[in-house]
Design an enzyme around this catalytic site. Structure first.
Site, PDB file in Angstrom:
ATOM      1  N   GLY A  11      74.780 -74.007 -42.606  1.00  0.00           N
ATOM      2  CA  GLY A  11      75.505 -75.096 -43.242  1.00  0.00           C
ATOM      3  C   GLY A  11      74.514 -76.011 -43.935  1.00  0.00           C
ATOM      4  O   GLY A  11      73.300 -75.891 -43.722  1.00  0.00           O
ATOM      5  N   PRO A  12      75.002 -76.924 -44.766  1.00  0.00           N
ATOM      6  CA  PRO A  12      74.096 -77.780 -45.542  1.00  0.00           C
ATOM      7  C   PRO A  12      73.282 -78.749 -44.681  1.00  0.00           C
ATOM      8  O   PRO A  12      73.550 -78.908 -43.492  1.00  0.00           O
ATOM      9  CB  PRO A  12      75.035 -78.531 -46.494  1.00  0.00           C
ATOM     10  CG  PRO A  12      76.390 -78.415 -45.888  1.00  0.00           C
ATOM     11  CD  PRO A  12      76.415 -77.160 -45.092  1.00  0.00           C
ATOM     12  N   ILE A  13      72.312 -79.382 -45.304  1.00  0.00           N
ATOM     13  CA  ILE A  13      71.420 -80.328 -44.625  1.00  0.00           C
ATOM     14  C   ILE A  13      72.239 -81.452 -43.978  1.00  0.00           C
ATOM     15  O   ILE A  13      73.117 -82.028 -44.611  1.00  0.00           O
ATOM     16  CB  ILE A  13      70.422 -80.920 -45.647  1.00  0.00           C
ATOM     17  CG1 ILE A  13      69.524 -79.802 -46.195  1.00  0.00           C
ATOM     18  CG2 ILE A  13      69.574 -82.024 -45.036  1.00  0.00           C
ATOM     19  CD1 ILE A  13      68.778 -80.180 -47.467  1.00  0.00           C
ATOM     20  N   GLY A  14      71.957 -81.740 -42.709  1.00  0.00           N
ATOM     21  CA  GLY A  14      72.591 -82.871 -42.033  1.00  0.00           C
ATOM     22  C   GLY A  14      73.878 -82.547 -41.303  1.00  0.00           C
ATOM     23  O   GLY A  14      74.509 -83.427 -40.716  1.00  0.00           O
ATOM     24  N   GLY A  16      74.339 -80.606 -38.644  1.00  0.00           N
ATOM     25  CA  GLY A  16      74.223 -80.517 -37.179  1.00  0.00           C
ATOM     26  C   GLY A  16      73.860 -79.145 -36.641  1.00  0.00           C
ATOM     27  O   GLY A  16      74.145 -78.829 -35.484  1.00  0.00           O
ATOM     28  N   LYS A  17      73.208 -78.323 -37.451  1.00  0.00           N
ATOM     29  CA  LYS A  17      72.886 -76.949 -37.040  1.00  0.00           C
ATOM     30  C   LYS A  17      72.008 -76.902 -35.786  1.00  0.00           C
ATOM     31  O   LYS A  17      72.288 -76.161 -34.853  1.00  0.00           O
ATOM     32  CB  LYS A  17      72.160 -76.209 -38.180  1.00  0.00           C
ATOM     33  CG  LYS A  17      72.978 -76.041 -39.443  1.00  0.00           C
ATOM     34  CD  LYS A  17      72.223 -75.262 -40.509  1.00  0.00           C
ATOM     35  CE  LYS A  17      71.080 -76.027 -41.131  1.00  0.00           C
ATOM     36  NZ  LYS A  17      71.508 -77.154 -41.976  1.00  0.00           N
ATOM     37  N   GLU A  35      64.266 -73.255 -36.948  1.00  0.00           N
ATOM     38  CA  GLU A  35      63.470 -73.017 -38.158  1.00  0.00           C
ATOM     39  C   GLU A  35      62.366 -74.054 -38.265  1.00  0.00           C
ATOM     40  O   GLU A  35      62.446 -75.151 -37.732  1.00  0.00           O
ATOM     41  CB  GLU A  35      64.360 -73.005 -39.398  1.00  0.00           C
ATOM     42  CG  GLU A  35      64.903 -74.342 -39.805  1.00  0.00           C
ATOM     43  CD  GLU A  35      65.543 -74.268 -41.179  1.00  0.00           C
ATOM     44  OE1 GLU A  35      65.136 -73.429 -41.986  1.00  0.00           O
ATOM     45  OE2 GLU A  35      66.447 -75.071 -41.433  1.00  0.00           O
ATOM     46  N   ASP A  86      69.052 -71.665 -35.613  1.00  0.00           N
ATOM     47  CA  ASP A  86      69.700 -72.735 -36.382  1.00  0.00           C
ATOM     48  C   ASP A  86      69.630 -72.461 -37.888  1.00  0.00           C
ATOM     49  O   ASP A  86      69.675 -73.369 -38.695  1.00  0.00           O
ATOM     50  CB  ASP A  86      69.134 -74.116 -36.022  1.00  0.00           C
ATOM     51  CG  ASP A  86      67.662 -74.276 -36.406  1.00  0.00           C
ATOM     52  OD1 ASP A  86      67.056 -73.289 -36.884  1.00  0.00           O
ATOM     53  OD2 ASP A  86      67.118 -75.377 -36.224  1.00  0.00           O
ATOM     54  N   GLU A 147      64.162 -86.606 -46.250  1.00  0.00           N
ATOM     55  CA  GLU A 147      65.593 -86.331 -46.490  1.00  0.00           C
ATOM     56  C   GLU A 147      66.328 -87.570 -46.992  1.00  0.00           C
ATOM     57  O   GLU A 147      67.239 -87.464 -47.799  1.00  0.00           O
ATOM     58  CB  GLU A 147      66.254 -85.832 -45.197  1.00  0.00           C
ATOM     59  CG  GLU A 147      65.866 -84.422 -44.851  1.00  0.00           C
ATOM     60  CD  GLU A 147      66.540 -83.910 -43.588  1.00  0.00           C
ATOM     61  OE1 GLU A 147      66.389 -82.726 -43.294  1.00  0.00           O
ATOM     62  OE2 GLU A 147      67.215 -84.689 -42.890  1.00  0.00           O
TER      63      GLU A 147
END
Length: 211
Positions: A11-14, A16-17, A35, A86, A147
């Protein structure tokens, strides 16, 4: 005996992966692979000048993730030990397509195909998605400086890229279950019941994978 569970969270940045990967790792006793972000020496430069530093940044990530997947296979999957990560290595293509010039992207995809050929594929994917507002809030909360400087337009495009990539992925890989969770509706960091809802969904799919 069925396959060893290998779950990738994307999923995109931020979105919660890493938080979810940690929670699944602890709950199901899976080996956790995160990662590498902070070790990428090009990342700070990349956010300041995407055009100039994108190829180096993407190549660094690709080589690191390739090495991690080799280790996952050798040290865990071949020993029948379940793993949760993740990220999925296909994220390399999502980011590279957005940031690289066409001639670089063509070279990059050739290298990607060579490196990923024969690597273990996750047999289950969790795809987290959320609105731009939710993503920006969570990025501010976790406070990574590089970020915080990110252009919201870039993040919005990235979310759209993820949607497109996952639609294509599901069409091309109908045998790999993809669980989608909406981060606007579920806050598994703050709400225990949301986390347990995800655990139950995961448990059902893992049962199918492992049989």
């Amino acid at each position: 005996m069925g396959m060893v569970p290998f779950i990738a969270i994307e999923g995109p940045i931020g979105v919660g992966k890493t938080s979810l990967a940690k929670a699944i790792s602890e709950h199901f006793h899976y080996h956790l692979v995160k990662e590498i972000v902070d070790e990428n020496p090009f990342l700070g430069k990349f956010y300041e000048n995407i055009e100039e530093w994108s190829f180096q940044t993407e190549m660094f990530f690709l080589c690191h993730r390739y090495k991690q997947l080799e280790e996952i296979d050798r040290d865990f999957l071949q020993r029948q030990q379940p793993v949760v990560t993740d990220y999925h290595i296909m994220k390399n293509l999502i980011f590279a397509k957005r940031t690289l010039k066409i001639h670089h992207y063509k070279k990059y995809t050739k290298i990607y195909d060579i490196l990923t050929d024969g690597l273990p594929q996750p047999n289950m994917i969790i795809y987290l998605h959320a609105s731009l507002e939710t993503l920006l809030t969570r990025i501010q909360q976790r406070g990574r400086d590089f970020e915080k400087r990110m252009d919201p337009v870039y993040l919005q495009q990235l979310s759209a890229d993820y949607e497109e990539a996952f639609s294509l992925f599901e069409q091309a890989n109908p045998h790999i279950p993809v669980l989608r969770f909406n981060g606007d509706l579920l806050d598994f960091v703050q709400r225990e019941k949301d986390l347990h809802y995800i655990f139950e969904r995961v448990k059902t799919v893992v049962k199918g994978v492992s049989q």
